[in-house]
Enzyme design. Structure first.
Site, PDB file in Angstrom:
ATOM      1  N   GLY A 197       5.695  -7.010  -0.170  1.00 19.93           N
ATOM      2  CA  GLY A 197       6.011  -7.465  -0.854  1.00 19.93           C
ATOM      3  C   GLY A 197       4.578  -6.735  -2.197  1.00 19.93           C
ATOM      4  O   GLY A 197       5.358  -6.423  -3.292  1.00 19.93           O
TER       5      GLY A 197
ATOM      6  N   ASP B  53       4.489   1.379   1.293  1.00 20.25           N
ATOM      7  CA  ASP B  53       4.762   0.196   0.186  1.00 20.25           C
ATOM      8  C   ASP B  53       4.469   1.341  -1.029  1.00 20.25           C
ATOM      9  O   ASP B  53       4.840   1.005  -1.692  1.00 20.25           O
ATOM     10  CB  ASP B  53       3.691  -0.823   0.462  1.00 20.25           C
ATOM     11  CG  ASP B  53       4.376  -1.449   1.407  1.00 20.25           C
ATOM     12  OD1 ASP B  53       5.774  -1.724   2.146  1.00 20.25           O
ATOM     13  OD2 ASP B  53       3.551  -2.319   2.321  1.00 20.25           O
TER      14      ASP B  53
END
Length: 297
Positions: free
Chosen positions: A42, A249
């Site tokens: 995240g 990511d």
């Protein structure tokens, strides 16, 4: 401060161990170096988007240990809003990354404080989720929280960018909220419940589940994008890799940044391939992500 992008997900510290090669089971090898860096899927995605100029808010948690300072450093440096990142009792999430000389990695993740990102935590951040243009989600936090954030975002008209990583079987109803769903080949196989013959077929089969758009990342082979019924293959950029940690990511963060700028998924993915390529030429995850003004491969 709310963000054009809100990332609901994990925040870790990455302990990167550099070795000549990965050890076999039961074997001990000597490493060359170690470093503690900011990480977590995240947080990585939030930093990647923010470094490209997007306004980003993070929803997550860190522990009460000293490692939290390292875990948050990259987010702070990139200017990510941390209003909804509380400190909870216990340890911060930790990823132990073994990086071999050929730039391949193996990773063990200890969730720590990421387990505190519950449905209640998502509900507490409702205002920032519904105010965003894009909500980015992964699977390193409890899955009920992922499902809740996706539903809140979708109901408010916030676009859901769902990256099912690590591979897991999310409910079909949650998958259908994604626009786009972003997975690699292994993650696609887990969702479909079978090995995949080709990325193109896998993208079509995922779309057949009722998912509006699909991006399958292929590492050094680029990506495929299925948008509006049209399938496009995107070649990778040719670079000399140093560390592939966090490249996926980087792709997701860059994809989100492109979407809030008004790009189509295809155009945003083309740029994301370049950002991911740049990231593998440097050590680490967040530290490797390019800033907006940097040239890309």
């Amino acid at each position: 401060m709310s963000g054009a992008i809100v990332v609901v997900g994990s925040i870790n510290a990455d302990l990167v161990l550099q070795v000549a090669r990965h050890p076999h089971p039961g074997e001990t090898v000597l490493g060359r170096d170690s470093v503690l860096m900011s990480g977590g899927k995240g947080a990585n995605q939030a930093v990647a988007a923010a470094r490209l100029g997007a306004r980003v808010a993070m929803v997550g948690a860190v522990g009460s240990d000293s490692t939290a300072t390292v875990a948050l450093a990259g987010l702070r440096d990139a200017g990510v809003d941390l209003t909804h990142v509380p400190t909870v009792p216990g340890t911060t999430g930790l990823a132990v990354v073994t990086l071999s000389q050929d730039a391949e990695n193996s990773i063990v993740v200890i969730p720590g404080a990421n387990l505190a990102v519950t449905v209640d935590a998502v509900d507490a951040a409702r205002d920032v989720i519904v105010a965003a243009q894009v909500c980015v989600l992964q699977a390193e936090i409890p899955l009920p929280a992922v499902a809740r954030a996706a539903q809140l975002a979708h109901d408010a008209g916030t676009r859901v960018l769902l990256n099912v990583a690590p591979a897991t079987a999310l409910p079909p109803g949650t998958l259908r909220l994604a626009d786009p769903l972003v997975v690699n080949e292994h993650e696609a196989a887990v969702i479909l419940g079978r090995p995949i013959d080709s990325p193109a077929d896998a993208a079509a089969d995922l779309a057949a589940l009722g998912i509006a758009s699909v991006v399958i990342t292929l590492g050094s082979h680029g990506a495929v994008v299925l948008e509006g019924g049209r399938l496009t293959s995107l070649p990778a950029r040719m670079v000399v890799p140093r560390d592939t940690t966090g490249a996926g990511d980087a792709f997701v963060g860059a994809l989100a940044a492109g979407l809030v700028e008004g790009s189509t998924i295809l155009d945003a993915a083309q740029q994301a391939v370049r950002v991911a390529a740049a990231s593998v030429t440097r050590l680490g995850a967040q530290a490797s992500y390019p800033w907006k003004e940097e040239p890309l491969p």
